[in-house]
Design a protein around this motif. Sequence first.
Motif, short mmCIF file in Angstrom:
data_model
loop_
_atom_site.label_atom_id
_atom_site.label_comp_id
_atom_site.label_asym_id
_atom_site.label_seq_id
_atom_site.Cartn_x
_atom_site.Cartn_y
_atom_site.Cartn_z
N LEU A 197 -81.60 69.56 20.14
CA LEU A 197 -82.04 70.57 21.09
C LEU A 197 -82.26 71.92 20.41
O LEU A 197 -81.39 72.43 19.71
CB LEU A 197 -81.01 70.73 22.20
N GLN A 198 -83.45 72.47 20.65
CA GLN A 198 -83.78 73.80 20.16
C GLN A 198 -84.50 74.55 21.26
O GLN A 198 -85.53 74.08 21.78
CB GLN A 198 -84.65 73.72 18.90
N PHE A 199 -83.98 75.71 21.64
CA PHE A 199 -84.55 76.48 22.74
C PHE A 199 -85.36 77.66 22.21
O PHE A 199 -84.85 78.46 21.41
CB PHE A 199 -83.44 77.00 23.66
N LYS A 200 -86.59 77.77 22.68
CA LYS A 200 -87.40 78.95 22.40
C LYS A 200 -87.04 80.01 23.43
O LYS A 200 -87.17 79.78 24.63
CB LYS A 200 -88.88 78.59 22.49
N LEU A 201 -86.60 81.18 22.98
CA LEU A 201 -86.03 82.16 23.90
C LEU A 201 -86.89 83.41 24.11
O LEU A 201 -86.49 84.33 24.82
CB LEU A 201 -84.64 82.60 23.38
N ASP A 202 -88.09 83.46 23.53
CA ASP A 202 -88.94 84.62 23.78
C ASP A 202 -89.79 84.40 25.03
O ASP A 202 -89.82 83.31 25.60
CB ASP A 202 -89.83 84.92 22.58
N ASN A 203 -90.48 85.44 25.46
CA ASN A 203 -91.25 85.39 26.71
C ASN A 203 -92.73 85.08 26.48
O ASN A 203 -93.54 85.24 27.40
CB ASN A 203 -91.14 86.72 27.45
N SER A 204 -93.11 84.65 25.30
CA SER A 204 -94.52 84.45 24.98
C SER A 204 -94.97 83.03 25.36
O SER A 204 -94.94 82.13 24.55
CB SER A 204 -94.76 84.68 23.48
N TYR A 205 -95.33 82.87 26.61
CA TYR A 205 -95.86 81.58 27.04
C TYR A 205 -97.08 81.83 27.93
O TYR A 205 -97.21 82.86 28.59
CB TYR A 205 -94.81 80.77 27.81
N LYS A 206 -97.97 80.86 27.91
CA LYS A 206 -99.20 80.95 28.69
C LYS A 206 -98.97 80.42 30.10
O LYS A 206 -98.16 79.50 30.30
CB LYS A 206 -100.30 80.13 28.00
N ILE A 207 -99.65 81.00 31.08
CA ILE A 207 -99.57 80.54 32.46
C ILE A 207 -100.94 80.05 32.90
O ILE A 207 -101.93 80.75 32.74
CB ILE A 207 -99.09 81.66 33.41
N THR A 208 -101.00 78.82 33.40
CA THR A 208 -102.25 78.27 33.92
C THR A 208 -102.09 77.94 35.40
O THR A 208 -100.99 77.62 35.86
CB THR A 208 -102.68 77.01 33.15
N THR A 209 -103.17 78.02 36.13
CA THR A 209 -103.13 77.73 37.57
C THR A 209 -103.37 76.24 37.81
O THR A 209 -104.12 75.58 37.08
CB THR A 209 -104.18 78.55 38.33
N ILE A 210 -102.74 75.73 38.85
CA ILE A 210 -102.96 74.36 39.31
C ILE A 210 -103.48 74.46 40.74
O ILE A 210 -102.71 74.73 41.66
CB ILE A 210 -101.67 73.51 39.25
N ALA A 211 -104.78 74.30 40.89
CA ALA A 211 -105.41 74.48 42.19
C ALA A 211 -105.30 73.21 43.03
O ALA A 211 -104.96 72.13 42.53
CB ALA A 211 -106.88 74.86 42.02
N GLU A 212 -105.61 73.35 44.30
CA GLU A 212 -105.55 72.21 45.22
C GLU A 212 -106.39 71.04 44.74
O GLU A 212 -106.00 69.88 44.87
CB GLU A 212 -106.01 72.67 46.61
N GLU A 213 -107.56 71.35 44.14
CA GLU A 213 -108.46 70.28 43.70
C GLU A 213 -107.98 69.58 42.42
O GLU A 213 -108.57 68.59 42.00
CB GLU A 213 -109.87 70.83 43.47
N ASP A 214 -106.90 70.09 41.81
CA ASP A 214 -106.36 69.46 40.61
C ASP A 214 -105.36 68.35 40.92
O ASP A 214 -104.79 67.75 40.00
CB ASP A 214 -105.67 70.51 39.74
N TYR A 215 -105.14 68.09 42.21
CA TYR A 215 -104.10 67.12 42.58
C TYR A 215 -104.33 65.76 41.93
O TYR A 215 -103.39 65.06 41.54
CB TYR A 215 -104.02 66.97 44.10
N TYR A 216 -105.61 65.36 41.80
CA TYR A 216 -105.89 64.03 41.27
C TYR A 216 -105.46 63.92 39.80
O TYR A 216 -105.10 62.83 39.33
CB TYR A 216 -107.37 63.68 41.43
N LYS A 217 -105.49 65.05 39.06
CA LYS A 217 -105.07 65.02 37.67
C LYS A 217 -103.57 64.73 37.56
O LYS A 217 -103.12 64.08 36.62
CB LYS A 217 -105.38 66.37 37.00
N ILE A 218 -102.82 65.24 38.52
CA ILE A 218 -101.37 64.99 38.53
C ILE A 218 -101.09 63.54 38.92
O ILE A 218 -100.29 62.85 38.29
CB ILE A 218 -100.67 65.97 39.49
#
Length: 315
Positions: free
Chosen positions: A130-151
């Motif tokens: 186990l290794q935890f990355k502790l900084d705040n540098s992460y990307k945020i992407t949106t998951i829209a209603e039309e993306d449900y089929y990908k999930i």
Amino acid sequence: MDNSVSVIMPTFNRAHFILYTLQSFMNQSFKNWEIILIDDGSTDNTKHIIENIKDYRIKYFIRSKEYTKGPCGCRNMGIDNALHDYILFFDDDDIAHPKLLEYSMNAFDQYEEIDFCNYGRSVFYNDSELQFKLDNSYKITTIAEEDYYKIIANILPFNTCAVVWKRTAIGSERFNETLIYSDEWEYFQRLLSNGLSGIKLEMDLIFARKHSNSSTARFLNKDSVYYKSTVRARKLAIVNLGEKLLLNKDLFKYFLNQSIILKDKSILMLTMEYYRMKSFQTFFYSIGYDIYPMLKAYYKIKSKIVRNYNNSRII
């Protein structure tokens, strides 16, 4: 909404793992949480371990007879006993990143309209990995209603422990207690088909422990009970999506592929019914399914012959 999280955690005979899991929440930078721990009838010393943890936020329950034995019944009991407005389903052998809840709740503050916060997942075999990355540098992407089929089609990973939900998004929906495998997948497709949207934090915040006694291992080892549960989950999803007119071309391909992988033609037939396929198309897909194993064997042999021929020419 209150800014607190209810972590719902079924457990059964995991005394050798559960302390590490609970410790990962006691080490969270975000402190406003409760754990609803539902014991499914453990025969080891799970209860003794929990009673020795002096943290009022960890609440231990024995599964009530009102709920079916198994993770689904335990999760449903957890939902019904949860006090807070955000819900996280968590397994009793996995490990949470120390900032899992902090980052997730920050996301809900930043994107008030979202229904869920998804994040990355890693697997591990030994605690030393186990290794935890502790900084705040992460990307945020949106998951829209039309993306449900990908999930639903597993194009976009959406694991059980890798989502924090608003309680309003869950509403009265509960896990199907007749399922013992693919139950989370079936539950989440029902939630998502209600028109939910969310975001994904592109950072691993859940660490899933891999061991020989996991449900996934049993499925991969072709346990017939787990296979039957998966087939039933796929059919329940087809009916749900079909009745909501959400079966698109991509999902048709997904369920066609699932019928081949699971070797169950009834999945294909049900998909074609709810996809409202014309009779002549249904006929050709049905015939194609029946001859597919022969075609697959033919092309495998042909490929081998061509490969051997090309190798002989090189020599």
